[in-house]
Motif scaffolding. Structure first.
Motif, short mmCIF file in Angstrom:
data_model
loop_
_atom_site.label_atom_id
_atom_site.label_comp_id
_atom_site.label_asym_id
_atom_site.label_seq_id
_atom_site.Cartn_x
_atom_site.Cartn_y
_atom_site.Cartn_z
N TRP A 119 0.84 -1.21 0.00
CA TRP A 119 0.00 0.00 0.00
C TRP A 119 0.87 1.25 0.00
N HIS A 153 1.74 9.97 -4.88
CA HIS A 153 2.22 11.29 -4.46
C HIS A 153 3.23 11.86 -5.45
N PHE A 200 1.16 12.87 -8.50
CA PHE A 200 0.22 13.98 -8.31
C PHE A 200 0.94 15.26 -7.91
N ALA A 255 7.70 13.55 3.50
CA ALA A 255 6.57 12.60 3.50
C ALA A 255 6.99 11.27 2.88
N LEU A 274 7.29 7.59 4.64
CA LEU A 274 6.54 6.42 4.17
C LEU A 274 7.49 5.26 3.89
N LEU A 313 5.02 10.24 11.13
CA LEU A 313 4.17 10.12 9.94
C LEU A 313 2.85 10.86 10.18
N SER A 356 3.39 14.46 10.05
CA SER A 356 3.61 14.90 8.69
C SER A 356 2.28 15.05 7.94
N VAL A 367 -6.23 8.81 7.36
CA VAL A 367 -4.97 8.19 7.81
C VAL A 367 -4.67 8.60 9.25
N LEU A 423 -11.55 7.25 4.25
CA LEU A 423 -10.36 7.06 3.41
C LEU A 423 -10.76 6.57 2.01
N MET A 441 -10.47 11.81 -4.89
CA MET A 441 -9.20 12.35 -5.34
C MET A 441 -8.83 11.86 -6.73
N LYS A 479 -5.18 14.67 -12.54
CA LYS A 479 -3.90 13.99 -12.63
C LYS A 479 -3.77 13.28 -13.96
C1 HEM Z 1 3.51 11.22 5.23
C2 HEM Z 1 2.29 11.38 5.02
C3 HEM Z 1 1.64 12.21 3.95
C4 HEM Z 1 1.84 13.53 3.63
C5 HEM Z 1 2.75 14.52 4.30
C6 HEM Z 1 1.01 13.81 2.53
C7 HEM Z 1 0.96 15.02 1.92
C8 HEM Z 1 0.31 15.27 0.76
C9 HEM Z 1 0.34 16.51 0.08
C10 HEM Z 1 1.08 17.73 0.52
C11 HEM Z 1 -0.41 16.38 -1.02
C12 HEM Z 1 -0.61 17.43 -2.06
C13 HEM Z 1 -1.92 18.06 -2.06
C14 HEM Z 1 -2.02 18.95 -3.24
O1 HEM Z 1 -1.33 19.97 -3.26
O2 HEM Z 1 -2.79 18.63 -4.16
C15 HEM Z 1 -0.89 15.04 -1.04
C16 HEM Z 1 -1.68 14.53 -2.01
C17 HEM Z 1 -2.19 13.28 -1.97
N1 HEM Z 1 -2.03 12.33 -0.98
FE1 HEM Z 1 -0.88 12.53 0.60
N2 HEM Z 1 0.31 12.69 2.20
C18 HEM Z 1 0.68 11.71 3.06
C19 HEM Z 1 0.20 10.44 3.11
C20 HEM Z 1 -0.71 9.95 2.24
C21 HEM Z 1 -1.20 8.65 2.28
C22 HEM Z 1 -0.80 7.59 3.31
C23 HEM Z 1 -2.04 8.53 1.25
C24 HEM Z 1 -2.75 7.28 0.97
C25 HEM Z 1 -3.80 7.15 0.43
C26 HEM Z 1 -2.09 9.77 0.53
C27 HEM Z 1 -2.82 10.05 -0.63
C28 HEM Z 1 -2.72 11.20 -1.34
C29 HEM Z 1 -3.33 11.45 -2.61
C30 HEM Z 1 -4.19 10.47 -3.38
C31 HEM Z 1 -3.00 12.77 -3.00
C32 HEM Z 1 -3.43 13.53 -4.26
C33 HEM Z 1 -4.15 14.77 -3.84
C34 HEM Z 1 -4.41 15.75 -4.93
O3 HEM Z 1 -3.46 16.40 -5.38
O4 HEM Z 1 -5.57 15.93 -5.28
N3 HEM Z 1 -1.26 10.63 1.19
N4 HEM Z 1 -0.46 14.38 0.07
#
Ligand code: HEM
Lengths: 338, 554
Positions: free
Chosen positions: A286, A294, A297, B32, B36, B91, B94, B182, B495, B502, B530
């Motif tokens: 996962w 990430h 995106f 991040a 992970l 985590l 973060s 999360v 989630l 998303m 995306k």
């Molecule tokens: C260390 C942990 C995490 C951090 C710091 C983090 C941070 C971020 C950030 C900053 C974005 C960008 C948002 C944007 O500007 O569009 C993002 C997008 C995203 N994250 Fe995380 N994330 C983390 C964990 C996760 C996890 C565990 C998932 C699991 C499903 C996840 C799924 C997504 C998805 C699908 C996006 C796309 C969002 C978009 O741009 O529309 N993230 N995340």
């Protein structure tokens, strides 16, 4: 983007036709399974040996069809006439339908030859067949939208690997329908395994996309403008899109699968998460794909790095699916190879 | 009129505030992604290095030095170790920082369109087409509504009507749901680990108890429940292969003599009461009564001794001989088919495992079958499989056993050559010593001869026959209190919904200028997403629909 890319595109109107085609395939599968079951109904008794089962024979024929499909898909790389591609798709479709019919038949058989039948996704052999069928179907559905049959040469070898694994299980005597231990009798379990394998199948397709991307990328880097690779492989954008789409579908179903697994563990063992090796490896899978999403995106990564990531991700997935059962032990003993 | 740009509406400038900078650092992609990866790598360790075993196991496998080092770093209980919890904590921090940092921007984007936005300077696609809709903004709105657009603004622009349409207003909500999910899952896990427990309780039938044994690393601590748990009945059913097919216990919770609740629990169907859940996890022998007889082959005449004891008991004779009553099995399914490759399963009935250890004969485990007393089954320590043989008659057959004893006694007196004649003489002497008429020699002779050979071959110190049992089972319960689980399940739902949003929901905005004179539409679109591929086809589709609208009523 400029105006010239906006040529009229029939995709939206075609899609309803594609879905009715697959609906037809579903009806065909159910119909054939019905025939197989009625044909075999009075020939079974408690303890009929595995190799005399119709489902075993059907699986064999279907595997031959899939192997043939693989050969034709690979031949299609050189013989690019559309007819060759159509044969490849046709054989693969027949093989996938055959496997699904075999699984449905096996479901029925398990009720006849065991004291208590069960859904045929309960041991490693059954889920391998299921994986083979699903990967083929997921690929074929994506293919029917893209109308490009060349990726088959990259996805089908993964299917062949799964078939070899099935044969190995048969040779080890781990393939017959078996009674279930009490913990496996749960609806959660069936939903969990089903979702998991849609995820695995999608990740397999993504891996095929990654390989195609790398091959084509290399050819382009060498400045090639003609030749087999340039002619048949999807463009880099298309391969990248295939990877992304497969991973997107896979990630969602895999997330659902992991949650269903947790729900099952919660009812059976009293805790939704116990860091058992299989659970832990699902988490690792996962995380691998969460990182992919990430990078894509947020960082906008695409191309070679992401192709490698899709391949690596599938390696991790394979270890989670098979490696854990073979090398590590845990609560998921149903998958144990003896 | 508001100025619209694709840039965040709260641009991030340099900041001297330590907190702001920390949030930015923690939520940055390199941090991040590294976190992970770190979680993935760390959790891998625990699947390779077996967790929570006893000290001796590790020392035997790793050696004392490695054991000391790894133990000091909590590697043998790593999922509960300070460093693993720290990584998980980071985590969560973060993800929370990401929520804090990007939340306001996404919130802003999900509000309804406040006002008409001007024609964008830079777009994802624009075209001008001839269209029958050029004079009809209302019909265009209807068409766009059918294509999934939900918000509309109309205006005059340089004397021409201008339409702005938007869909996917909530697409950025997925970000909150996924990342919030999360965080909540981790918080749920933390709540459970701090306020909950998970332990075991083994209850013999008709017993009542309130003590739960909770694993603490590789040790146990006891915990007292505020009520008693009674096992009214334990039931188990088997497949024909002898494998358990289902087991269940009738549990009653009671306080003093007052019953509170009662339920029959099975695997996958637990009893829940006041936040505490009782799961059917296992079963075992709680000291079933067993009866058997011993024939001591090392003594003259093979004296018989009757024993009545319990499973798990150890019997000693004070001279170094030790008998441990190991396991009572009520069903033993064997393949009785003579044909190769075929199976014909049959239950040969109950058996008892007795472990014998003595200075003279070492360690031996016997499996004594109740319905087949003449069968000998035993395994020497170190042998992977049991040895089977047939004595021909039961060790409880007093007549034959005594005759066999007397015969061996006579045989041992033979001096010099031993042949058929000497054997016959010895047998006659043995018959005589037991006052048996010589007329029975033909009946008894052959079986004694076979039995003698069997005994000589295996050199067993004792023989057993299993005569009776009274099963007493315990039910193995897993007892858990899991106050974090409702939060975890709700967060899981968030989630999944969030992930769908998303990945598959995109914000799309379209500006259309109606040029009535030339029967033309000027179109321009801004897309977020995306996967640019479907967006391309969205534009193509839009162009097609606008130039030749398909009839809505059809
Ligand atoms: C260390 C942990 C995490 C951090 C710091 C983090 C941070 C971020 C950030 C900053 C974005 C960008 C948002 C944007 O500007 O569009 C993002 C997008 C995203 N994250 Fe995380 N994330 C983390 C964990 C996760 C996890 C565990 C998932 C699991 C499903 C996840 C799924 C997504 C998805 C699908 C996006 C796309 C969002 C978009 O741009 O529309 N993230 N995340």
């Amino acid at each position: 983007m400029n105006d010239t890319t906006l040529t009229t595109n029939n995709r939206y109107h075609a899609s309803s036709g594609i879905w009715s085609y697959w609906l037809g395939m579903l009806v065909l599968t159910l119909g054939l399974a019905g025939l197989a079951i009625t044909g075999e109904a009075d020939k079974l008794s408690m303890g009929t040996p595995f190799i005399e089962l119709l489902s075993y024979k059907l699986t064999g024929y279907a595997n031959v069809l899939l192997a043939a499909a693989t050969v034709v898909y690979i031949a299609h790389l050189w013989f690019t006439k559309p007819a060759v591609g159509k044969w490849a798709s046709g054989l693969a479709t027949a093989g996938a339908v055959g496997l699904l019919v075999a699984l449905l038949t096996r479901w029925f058989e398990s009720h006849q030859i065991l004291e208590e039948g069960h859904v045929p996704i309960s041991n490693l052999y059954e889920v391998s067949i299921f994986f083979t069928a699903l990967t083929t179907v997921i690929y074929l559905v994506l293919e029917s939208f893209s109308r490009n049959r060349h990726p088959g040469a990259f996805v089908m070898p993964i299917v062949i690997m799964a078939i070899v694994f099935e044969l190995w299980l048969v040779s080890k005597g781990n393939a017959g329908p078996q009674n279930l231990v009490p913990a496996l009798k749960s609806y959660w379990m069936h939903a969990h395994v089903l979702a998991n394998f849609i995820g695995y199948g999608a990740f397999a397709v993504a891996c095929g996309g990654g390989v195609m991307y790398l091959v084509r990328h290399r050819a382009e880097a060498q400045g090639r403008t003609d030749g087999m690779v340039m002619r048949v492989l999807p463009s880099l954008t298309e391969a990248d899109t295939l990877m992304y789409r497969a991973i997107a579908i896979g990630f969602i179903t895999f997330t659902i699968a992991t949650i269903l697994g947790a729900a099952w563990a919660y009812d059976a063992w009293g805790g939704y998460w116990s860091w058992d090796p299989k659970e832990t490896w699902s988490l690792i899978v996962w995380i691998t794909y969460a990182i992919y999403l990430h990078l894509r995106f947020v960082k906008g990564w695409a191309g070679t790095r992401m192709a490698w990531w899709a391949i690596l991700g599938f390696g991790v997935t394979l270890f989670c699916f098979i490696g854990v059962n073979m090398f590590l032990s845990g609560l998921h003993s149903y998958g144990q190879v003896s | 009129m508001a100025i619209d740009t694709q840039k965040p509406s709260h641009p991030e400038g340099a900041s001297n505030n330590v907190l702001v900078r920390l949030v930015r650092l923690l939520s940055s992609m390199p941090v991040a992604v590294s976190l992970l990866c770190l979680v993935a790598l760390a959790s891998m360790i625990g699947t390779i290095l077996v967790q929570n075993r006893e000290e001796d196991f590790y020392i035997a496998n790793l050696g004392p030095t490695w054991y000391k080092i790894l133990n000091a770093l909590d590697f043998f209980d790593m999922y509960g170790s300070w460093w693993f919890i720290t990584i998980m904590g980071l985590l969560v921090l973060s993800v929370s920082s990401a929520l804090l940092r990007h939340g306001p921007r996404f919130w802003h984007m999900s509000r309804p369109m406040q006002a008409m936005r001007p024609w964008p300077k830079k777009s994802d696609g624009s075209f001008t087409i001839n269209s029958p809709l050029a004079s009809d903004p209302e019909a265009t709105e209807t068409l766009l509504r059918r294509l999934g657009f939900s918000e509309f603004r109309h205006r005059e622009d340089h004397g021409k009507p201008l339409l702005l349409a938007r869909q996917g207003r909530f697409s950025k909500f997925g970000f909150f749901l996924v990342h919030g999910g999360v965080v909540l899952i981790c918080i749920g896990g933390l709540i459970t680990s701090q306020l909950g427990f998970r332990g075991v309780m083994n209850l013999p039938e008709h017993d009542s108890d309130n003590r739960v044994y909770v694993a603490d690393g590789n040790k146990y601590r006891t915990l007292q429940l505020p009520f008693q748990v009674r096992n009214d009945d334990f039931d188990i059913s088997f497949y024909k292969t002898g494998m358990p097919s289902e087991y269940s216990s009738q549990l009653t919770l009671h306080q003093d003599s007052k019953d509170i609740v009662s339920k029959r629990i099975t695997v996958n169907d637990p009893l829940r009461y006041q936040g505490i859940t009782f799961y059917q996890a296992s079963f075992g022998d709680a000291g079933s009564g067993v009866e058997f007889t011993i024939r001591d082959l090392s003594e003259k005449g093979f004296p018989e001794q009757k024993v009545k004891t319990e499973v798990n008991k150890v019997l000693e004779d004070g001279m170094g001989l030790k008998l441990t009553i190991k396991e009572l099995r009520q069903h033993n399914v064997m393949n009785m088919s003579q044909e190769e490759g075929k199976t014909k399963l049959s239950d040969v009935g109950p058996s008892l495992d007795i472990h014998l250890s003595s200075p003279s004969s070492g360690n031996l485990t016997y499996r004594v079958y109740m319905s087949y007393p003449h069968m000998l089954a035993f395994g020497r320590t170190g042998a992977s499989e049991m040895t089977y043989d047939d004595l021909g008659f039961s060790p409880a057959d007093t007549l034959r056993m005594e005759l066999l004893g007397a015969y061996l006694d006579e045989v041992s007196k033979i001096e010099g050559e031993r042949g058929p004649d000497q054997n016959r003489a010895a047998f006659a002497a043995a018959m005589k010593s037991l006052d048996l008429p010589i007329s029975r020699a033909a009946e008894l002779g052959p079986s004694i001869a076979i039995a003698e050979q069997v005994l000589r071959k295996h050199k067993l110190p004792m023989l057993f026959s299993f005569t009776g049992f009274d099963p007493k089972m315990y039910t193995g319960l897993q007892v858990a209190r899991d106050p974090g689980s409702p939060l975890v399940w709700s967060a899981c739902a968030l989630l999944v919904i969030g992930l769908y949003m998303m990945i598959y929901m995109h914000e799309k905005r379209v500006w259309i200028r109606f040029n009535k004179e030339q029967q033309q539409l000027e179109v321009c679109a801004l897309l977020s997403g995306k996967d640019k591929h479907p967006l391309n086809s969205t534009l193509a589709h839009l162009q097609q629909e606008l130039s030749a609208p398909t009839n809505t009523t059809s």
